[in-house]
Motif scaffolding. Structure first.
Motif: not given
Length: 204
Positions: A92-103, A183-200
């Motif tokens: 998760f850590v490496f993936d999160t760093v990766g998406i931040g840098l690749f953005t 990107v990295i901060t938002m992703r970390l916060l989303a996982v920490k606080f269990h943010w979810r996108i409402r399902s259709l």
């Protein structure tokens, strides 16, 4: 050979994403060659999609350094596997760093190719998210981007921050760092606080 700041970000993102791919491949009992391929696809898949959509030759076809970096990532996992395995959520850590840098990389390369900032935001998202989708498909996992877990949204938001700062005439390096941190901060916060996108959930 001289490296720009964006090159450094690109190579760091490649290393981080390759490790995330190799790590999940080893957890699924892939051999060394299979793990290398999964790591390479994870690291280059999103950028390949970006370049094809921009009408360019895929970046890794003219620069063999991405194969070298993936090889180094494989060696890193092999030599430090036990210490990596002990750390909870390493993929998760490496993936999160990766998406931040690749953005950042996807956004900047799209701007350099002469496209609009809106296109750059989308290409930043594709660059960062598509590699993880291909990785998950190769190891027979449901891609994170198709679940309710927030994954691609931080990339789009980070690209938006990048565009806003550019329009405010902020130095490019500050724009790039701000985008990655967002990107990295938002992703970390989303996982920490269990943010979810409402399902259709459509009912007839």
């Amino acid at each position: 050979m001289e490296f720009s700041f964006i090159d450094i970000i690109d190579y760091l993102g490649t290393f981080a994403f390759a490790i995330s791919g190799i790590r999940i491949a080893t957890k699924n009992n892939f051999d060394l060659f299979g793990a290398f391929i999964v790591g390479l696809v994870t690291a280059t898949g999103g950028g390949t999609l970006r370049d094809l959509m921009l009408g360019q030759s895929p970046f890794w076809m003219t620069r063999g350094s991405y194969f070298v970096i993936t090889g180094l990532a494989l060696l890193y996992v092999c030599f430090f596997y036990k210490s990596i395995a002990k750390i909870s959520g390493t993929m998760f850590v490496f993936d999160t760093v990766g998406i931040g840098l690749f953005t950042v990389v996807g956004f900047q390369k799209t701007i350099d190719a002469g496209f609009s900032q809106w296109a750059a935001i989308l290409m930043g998202m594709f660059t960062s998210a598509a590699g993880g989708v291909l990785r998950d498909i190769l190891v027979n996992h449901a891609p994170l981007i198709f679940k309710r877990e927030i994954y691609a949204l931080p990339c789009a938001f980070g690209g938006l921050i990048y565009a806003i700062l550019l329009n405010l005439k902020i130095a490019p390096v500050i724009c790039q760092v701000s985008c990655a941190v967002t990107v990295i901060t938002m992703r970390l916060l989303a996982v920490k606080f269990h943010w979810r996108i409402r399902s259709l959930n459509l009912k007839s």
